[in-house]
Design an enzyme around this catalytic site. Structure first.
Site, PDB file in Angstrom:
ATOM      1  N   ARG A 296       6.566  -5.831   2.721  1.00 47.82           N
ATOM      2  CA  ARG A 296       5.403  -6.701   2.436  1.00 47.82           C
ATOM      3  C   ARG A 296       5.233  -6.742   0.993  1.00 47.82           C
ATOM      4  O   ARG A 296       5.977  -5.510   0.501  1.00 47.82           O
ATOM      5  CB  ARG A 296       4.404  -6.285   3.134  1.00 47.82           C
ATOM      6  CG  ARG A 296       2.974  -6.864   3.334  1.00 47.82           C
ATOM      7  CD  ARG A 296       1.875  -5.989   3.484  1.00 47.82           C
ATOM      8  NE  ARG A 296       1.490  -4.937   3.688  1.00 47.82           N
ATOM      9  CZ  ARG A 296       0.137  -4.548   4.101  1.00 47.82           C
ATOM     10  NH1 ARG A 296      -0.820  -5.576   4.578  1.00 47.82           N
ATOM     11  NH2 ARG A 296       0.285  -2.775   4.393  1.00 47.82           N
TER      12      ARG A 296
ATOM     13  N   ASP B 173      16.731 -12.346  -3.034  1.00 43.87           N
ATOM     14  CA  ASP B 173      18.140 -12.095  -3.977  1.00 43.87           C
ATOM     15  C   ASP B 173      18.040 -11.415  -3.360  1.00 43.87           C
ATOM     16  O   ASP B 173      19.969 -10.530  -3.160  1.00 43.87           O
ATOM     17  CB  ASP B 173      18.313 -12.595  -5.211  1.00 43.87           C
ATOM     18  CG  ASP B 173      17.496 -13.687  -6.300  1.00 43.87           C
ATOM     19  OD1 ASP B 173      17.905 -14.644  -5.003  1.00 43.87           O
ATOM     20  OD2 ASP B 173      18.119 -13.776  -6.783  1.00 43.87           O
TER      21      ASP B 173
ATOM     22  N   GLU C  73      -6.480 -11.878   5.940  1.00 40.13           N
ATOM     23  CA  GLU C  73      -7.367 -10.496   6.027  1.00 40.13           C
ATOM     24  C   GLU C  73      -8.248 -10.731   5.688  1.00 40.13           C
ATOM     25  O   GLU C  73      -9.342  -9.777   5.135  1.00 40.13           O
ATOM     26  CB  GLU C  73      -6.586  -9.677   5.535  1.00 40.13           C
ATOM     27  CG  GLU C  73      -5.444  -9.827   4.490  1.00 40.13           C
ATOM     28  CD  GLU C  73      -4.507  -9.383   4.080  1.00 40.13           C
ATOM     29  OE1 GLU C  73      -4.623  -7.365   4.555  1.00 40.13           O
ATOM     30  OE2 GLU C  73      -3.701  -9.255   2.912  1.00 40.13           O
TER      31      GLU C  73
ATOM     32  N   HIS D 251       0.293  -0.796   0.156  1.00 36.45           N
ATOM     33  CA  HIS D 251      -0.206  -0.255   0.005  1.00 36.45           C
ATOM     34  C   HIS D 251       0.850   1.381   0.225  1.00 36.45           C
ATOM     35  O   HIS D 251       0.224   2.456  -0.176  1.00 36.45           O
ATOM     36  CB  HIS D 251      -0.688  -0.028   1.267  1.00 36.45           C
ATOM     37  CG  HIS D 251      -2.141  -1.017   1.495  1.00 36.45           C
ATOM     38  ND1 HIS D 251      -3.016  -1.230  -0.022  1.00 36.45           N
ATOM     39  CD2 HIS D 251      -2.230  -1.779   1.604  1.00 36.45           C
ATOM     40  CE1 HIS D 251      -3.630  -2.279   0.175  1.00 36.45           C
ATOM     41  NE2 HIS D 251      -4.232  -2.713   1.529  1.00 36.45           N
TER      42      HIS D 251
ATOM     43  N   ASP E 254      -8.761  -5.375   6.351  1.00 38.78           N
ATOM     44  CA  ASP E 254      -9.865  -6.022   5.126  1.00 38.78           C
ATOM     45  C   ASP E 254     -10.338  -6.404   6.156  1.00 38.78           C
ATOM     46  O   ASP E 254     -11.837  -7.391   5.425  1.00 38.78           O
ATOM     47  CB  ASP E 254      -8.087  -6.810   4.411  1.00 38.78           C
ATOM     48  CG  ASP E 254      -7.347  -5.687   3.894  1.00 38.78           C
ATOM     49  OD1 ASP E 254      -8.037  -5.052   2.228  1.00 38.78           O
ATOM     50  OD2 ASP E 254      -5.832  -5.165   4.203  1.00 38.78           O
TER      51      ASP E 254
END
Length: 351
Positions: A73, A87, A152, A48, A177
């Site tokens: 996230r 990586d 969520e 977000h 959510d």
């Protein structure tokens, strides 16, 4: 030499409660400032916040140099994206909107090298292996990756037992959510949402998995920790900055004088109009009045004081330094004129 030890994962596995903060300003400089606060962990948000892998990596770097642990996230749990984050040296990832055990199992495979998983082998190019300076990286990396999944919505809660049966390293419950999916959008504090969240925390802990949550409510934070939640975010840098800068502006502007205008309306019904106006605004403002005096104060700083005489109504309008005084005068006069529709009502604002 093996892959770097993931102390965050080790702490979660041992049941140590860790307090974190959400980082959404998408800026390495502000993330470095946040890192001085010494939260146990800082979540750099790629879902977000306006981040991409490069900006997330910049923030992960500065957080790694502090006493806090970076967690990132992802926008979505795609295998190719997970490979890039790993990586880049991100050892702790949170994947949003996980809705089934099968999805969780695929995510586990995405963070592990073959034969257990499908993570692509490109460590020689990767920051994660210090660009091939860690010779045993490929053989030791899997155990140091921490995969957290976010449940969520109602589908996720229904599948929670299946998700918990996988090798994910922790489950994070998303109240906002979930509230929307339950029909309570914008109200994560609704009793039904709280009950669902706390039940999920109990189930996660009972399954022996670390449970996590982001909540700005101290009461909810305490409840989750008491139930055994081990990674709890208690604030968000965006909201902290927004509240602080707005409060600072309000404090600074309060040093300036208010804008004030006074006026008089000739009327034999001054007391009646005074009381009508005060009653009309009593449900949205702080109001006091009697037959001859009244005052109305709104949260935005607009205020009006009224004095009723036998043949006139005195009105004093005020706003804060940057308020729209002219507009406020018009609003006051329009309301009074509506009450005084049986006569030609006009306020002489000349003072």
């Amino acid at each position: 030499m093996p892959a770097p030890i993931n102390s965050f994962k080790a702490a979660l596995t041992s049941g140590t409660p860790l307090i974190g903060c959400w980082i959404g300003l998408a800026n390495a400089y502000t993330s470095e400032i946040a890192a001085t606060a010494q939260f146990d962990w800082l979540l750099v948000d790629g879902e977000h916040a306006p981040n991409d892998l490069r900006s997330i990596l910049e923030q992960v770097r500065v957080i790694e140099g502090s006493g806090s642990t970076p967690v990132a996230r992802l926008p979505i749990g795609e295998t190719w994206m997970i490979k890039q984050y790993l990586d880049a040296g991100v050892q702790n990832i949170l994947v949003p909107m996980v809705e089934s055990g099968d999805q969780a199992r695929e995510l586990v495979r995405a963070v592990q090298y073959p034969p257990r998983g499908v993570r692509g082998v490109g460590s020689a190019l990767a920051r994660a292996s210090r660009f091939a300076a860690i010779p045993d990286y490929l053989k030791t990396a899997d155990e140091q990756i921490c995969l957290l999944v976010q449940v969520e919505n109602r589908l996720g809660l229904e599948a929670l037992d299946d998700i918990l049966a996988t090798d994910v390293d922790g489950v994070f419950v998303g109240p906002s959510d979930l509230a929307a999916d339950m029909g309570h959008i914008g109200d994560a504090g609704h009793p039904d949402v709280i009950e669902a969240v706390l039940d999920a925390i109990r189930r996660i802990v009972a399954a022996g998995k670390p449970a996590g949550i982001l909540s700005l409510d101290p009461v909810m934070q305490r409840k989750c920790l008491d139930l055994g939640a081990t990674f709890v975010a208690t604030d968000i840098d965006v909201t902290l900055f927004a509240k602080a800068i707005r409060a600072a502006a309000a404090d600074g502007l309060s040093l300036l004088p208010d804008q004030v205008a006074s006026g008089i309306a000739q009327t034999g019904a001054a007391s009646k109009y005074l009381q009508q106006l005060c009653k009309h605004w009593s449900h949205k403002a702080q109001v006091t009045f009697d037959e001859t005096q009244g005052s109305v104060s709104f949260p935005d700083g607009n205020r009006v004081t009224l004095s009723a005489g036998d043949t006139s109504l005195t009105v004093i309008a005020a706003t804060r330094a940057r308020g729209d005084l002219a507009r406020w005068q018009q609003v006051i006069e329009a309301h009074l004129a509506r009450f005084a529709f049986r006569e030609e009502f006009r306020i002489d604002w000349s003072g």
